[in-house]
Design a protein around this motif. Structure first.
Motif, PDB file in Angstrom:
ATOM      1  N   ILE A   1       0.836  -1.197   0.000  1.00  0.00           N
ATOM      2  CA  ILE A   1       0.000   0.000   0.000  1.00  0.00           C
ATOM      3  C   ILE A   1       0.873   1.250   0.000  1.00  0.00           C
ATOM      4  O   ILE A   1       0.591   2.221  -0.709  1.00  0.00           O
ATOM      5  CB  ILE A   1      -0.966  -0.005   1.210  1.00  0.00           C
ATOM      6  CG1 ILE A   1      -2.018  -1.097   1.021  1.00  0.00           C
ATOM      7  CG2 ILE A   1      -1.635   1.344   1.389  1.00  0.00           C
ATOM      8  CD1 ILE A   1      -2.894  -1.319   2.225  1.00  0.00           C
ATOM      9  N   SER A   2       1.945   1.226   0.759  1.00  0.00           N
ATOM     10  CA  SER A   2       2.854   2.367   0.812  1.00  0.00           C
ATOM     11  C   SER A   2       3.472   2.650  -0.557  1.00  0.00           C
ATOM     12  O   SER A   2       3.549   3.807  -0.983  1.00  0.00           O
ATOM     13  CB  SER A   2       3.955   2.094   1.831  1.00  0.00           C
ATOM     14  OG  SER A   2       4.927   3.097   1.795  1.00  0.00           O
TER      15      SER A   2
ATOM     16  N   LYS B   1       3.351   6.291  -5.509  1.00  0.00           N
ATOM     17  CA  LYS B   1       3.263   6.563  -6.936  1.00  0.00           C
ATOM     18  C   LYS B   1       2.078   7.454  -7.291  1.00  0.00           C
ATOM     19  O   LYS B   1       2.090   8.127  -8.313  1.00  0.00           O
ATOM     20  CB  LYS B   1       3.148   5.247  -7.711  1.00  0.00           C
ATOM     21  CG  LYS B   1       4.378   4.390  -7.627  1.00  0.00           C
ATOM     22  CD  LYS B   1       4.167   3.080  -8.341  1.00  0.00           C
ATOM     23  CE  LYS B   1       5.379   2.181  -8.163  1.00  0.00           C
ATOM     24  NZ  LYS B   1       5.184   0.877  -8.789  1.00  0.00           N
ATOM     25  N   LEU B   2       1.061   7.483  -6.455  1.00  0.00           N
ATOM     26  CA  LEU B   2      -0.168   8.210  -6.755  1.00  0.00           C
ATOM     27  C   LEU B   2       0.026   9.713  -6.943  1.00  0.00           C
ATOM     28  O   LEU B   2      -0.473  10.261  -7.925  1.00  0.00           O
ATOM     29  CB  LEU B   2      -1.219   7.928  -5.680  1.00  0.00           C
ATOM     30  CG  LEU B   2      -2.593   8.551  -5.893  1.00  0.00           C
ATOM     31  CD1 LEU B   2      -3.233   7.956  -7.143  1.00  0.00           C
ATOM     32  CD2 LEU B   2      -3.465   8.297  -4.686  1.00  0.00           C
TER      33      LEU B   2
ATOM     34  N   PHE C   1       0.984  16.191  -8.394  1.00  0.00           N
ATOM     35  CA  PHE C   1       0.883  16.779  -7.058  1.00  0.00           C
ATOM     36  C   PHE C   1       2.030  17.752  -6.787  1.00  0.00           C
ATOM     37  O   PHE C   1       1.823  18.810  -6.214  1.00  0.00           O
ATOM     38  CB  PHE C   1       0.869  15.656  -6.011  1.00  0.00           C
ATOM     39  CG  PHE C   1       0.707  16.141  -4.609  1.00  0.00           C
ATOM     40  CD1 PHE C   1      -0.527  16.551  -4.151  1.00  0.00           C
ATOM     41  CD2 PHE C   1       1.786  16.181  -3.743  1.00  0.00           C
ATOM     42  CE1 PHE C   1      -0.687  16.992  -2.858  1.00  0.00           C
ATOM     43  CE2 PHE C   1       1.637  16.623  -2.446  1.00  0.00           C
ATOM     44  CZ  PHE C   1       0.395  17.031  -2.002  1.00  0.00           C
ATOM     45  N   ASP C   2       3.245  17.392  -7.202  1.00  0.00           N
ATOM     46  CA  ASP C   2       4.395  18.262  -6.949  1.00  0.00           C
ATOM     47  C   ASP C   2       4.257  19.594  -7.683  1.00  0.00           C
ATOM     48  O   ASP C   2       4.631  20.644  -7.153  1.00  0.00           O
ATOM     49  CB  ASP C   2       5.694  17.572  -7.356  1.00  0.00           C
ATOM     50  CG  ASP C   2       6.069  16.455  -6.402  1.00  0.00           C
ATOM     51  OD1 ASP C   2       5.757  16.591  -5.203  1.00  0.00           O
ATOM     52  OD2 ASP C   2       6.654  15.463  -6.842  1.00  0.00           O
ATOM     53  N   ARG C   3       3.717  19.569  -8.886  1.00  0.00           N
ATOM     54  CA  ARG C   3       3.534  20.811  -9.645  1.00  0.00           C
ATOM     55  C   ARG C   3       2.522  21.712  -8.946  1.00  0.00           C
ATOM     56  O   ARG C   3       2.719  22.921  -8.831  1.00  0.00           O
ATOM     57  CB  ARG C   3       3.053  20.508 -11.064  1.00  0.00           C
ATOM     58  CG  ARG C   3       2.932  21.736 -11.949  1.00  0.00           C
ATOM     59  CD  ARG C   3       2.535  21.359 -13.366  1.00  0.00           C
ATOM     60  NE  ARG C   3       1.315  20.559 -13.428  1.00  0.00           N
ATOM     61  CZ  ARG C   3       0.082  21.069 -13.471  1.00  0.00           C
ATOM     62  NH1 ARG C   3      -0.103  22.363 -13.445  1.00  0.00           N
ATOM     63  NH2 ARG C   3      -0.964  20.275 -13.529  1.00  0.00           N
ATOM     64  N   VAL C   4       1.464  21.132  -8.424  1.00  0.00           N
ATOM     65  CA  VAL C   4       0.454  21.901  -7.697  1.00  0.00           C
ATOM     66  C   VAL C   4       1.055  22.477  -6.416  1.00  0.00           C
ATOM     67  O   VAL C   4       0.810  23.642  -6.069  1.00  0.00           O
ATOM     68  CB  VAL C   4      -0.780  21.020  -7.389  1.00  0.00           C
ATOM     69  CG1 VAL C   4      -1.752  21.738  -6.487  1.00  0.00           C
ATOM     70  CG2 VAL C   4      -1.458  20.581  -8.674  1.00  0.00           C
ATOM     71  N   MET C   5       1.855  21.706  -5.724  1.00  0.00           N
ATOM     72  CA  MET C   5       2.477  22.192  -4.492  1.00  0.00           C
ATOM     73  C   MET C   5       3.499  23.292  -4.790  1.00  0.00           C
ATOM     74  O   MET C   5       3.682  24.212  -4.000  1.00  0.00           O
ATOM     75  CB  MET C   5       3.158  21.049  -3.738  1.00  0.00           C
ATOM     76  CG  MET C   5       2.197  20.058  -3.129  1.00  0.00           C
ATOM     77  SD  MET C   5       1.184  20.776  -1.828  1.00  0.00           S
ATOM     78  CE  MET C   5      -0.403  20.875  -2.616  1.00  0.00           C
TER      79      MET C   5
ATOM     80  N   ILE D   1       6.264  13.327   1.530  1.00  0.00           N
ATOM     81  CA  ILE D   1       5.692  13.561   2.863  1.00  0.00           C
ATOM     82  C   ILE D   1       4.248  13.040   2.935  1.00  0.00           C
ATOM     83  O   ILE D   1       3.867  12.376   3.890  1.00  0.00           O
ATOM     84  CB  ILE D   1       5.764  15.046   3.232  1.00  0.00           C
ATOM     85  CG1 ILE D   1       7.248  15.453   3.395  1.00  0.00           C
ATOM     86  CG2 ILE D   1       4.971  15.353   4.492  1.00  0.00           C
ATOM     87  CD1 ILE D   1       7.468  16.924   3.560  1.00  0.00           C
ATOM     88  N   ILE D   2       3.459  13.336   1.906  1.00  0.00           N
ATOM     89  CA  ILE D   2       2.061  12.871   1.889  1.00  0.00           C
ATOM     90  C   ILE D   2       2.002  11.348   1.856  1.00  0.00           C
ATOM     91  O   ILE D   2       1.196  10.736   2.559  1.00  0.00           O
ATOM     92  CB  ILE D   2       1.308  13.475   0.680  1.00  0.00           C
ATOM     93  CG1 ILE D   2       1.171  14.991   0.842  1.00  0.00           C
ATOM     94  CG2 ILE D   2      -0.058  12.834   0.502  1.00  0.00           C
ATOM     95  CD1 ILE D   2       0.371  15.425   2.039  1.00  0.00           C
TER      96      ILE D   2
END
Length: 72
Positions: free
Chosen positions: A31-32, A37-38, A44-48, A67-68
């Motif tokens: 699961i980790s 990969k999600l 997500f990095d671009r949004v952050m 971190i997430i």
């Protein structure tokens, strides 16, 4: 009598406990890896980076998606 009780009651429960713990660790690891990969799939990095979080994490060895994924 004590040894018979130990062999017939405690040992099977101990083995079952160990199997459950090992299977749980394997499932948690899978699961980790999936959750790690999600964030990459949804940019997500671009949004952050747009939100300014990347600047706050410049001194860290991890990025926001790392971190997430650790939190999840």
């Amino acid at each position: 009598m004590q040894l018979g009780w130990l062999l017939s009651t405690f040992v099977p429960k101990l083995l079952l406990f160990l199997v459950i713990v090992i299977v749980g660790l394997i499932v948690a690891k899978l699961i980790s890896k999936t959750l790690a990969k999600l964030p990459g799939k949804v940019d997500f990095d671009r949004v952050m980076e747009r939100g300014g979080v990347k600047k706050a994490l410049t001194s860290s060895s991890m990025d926001a998606s790392d971190i997430i994924s650790k939190i999840l």
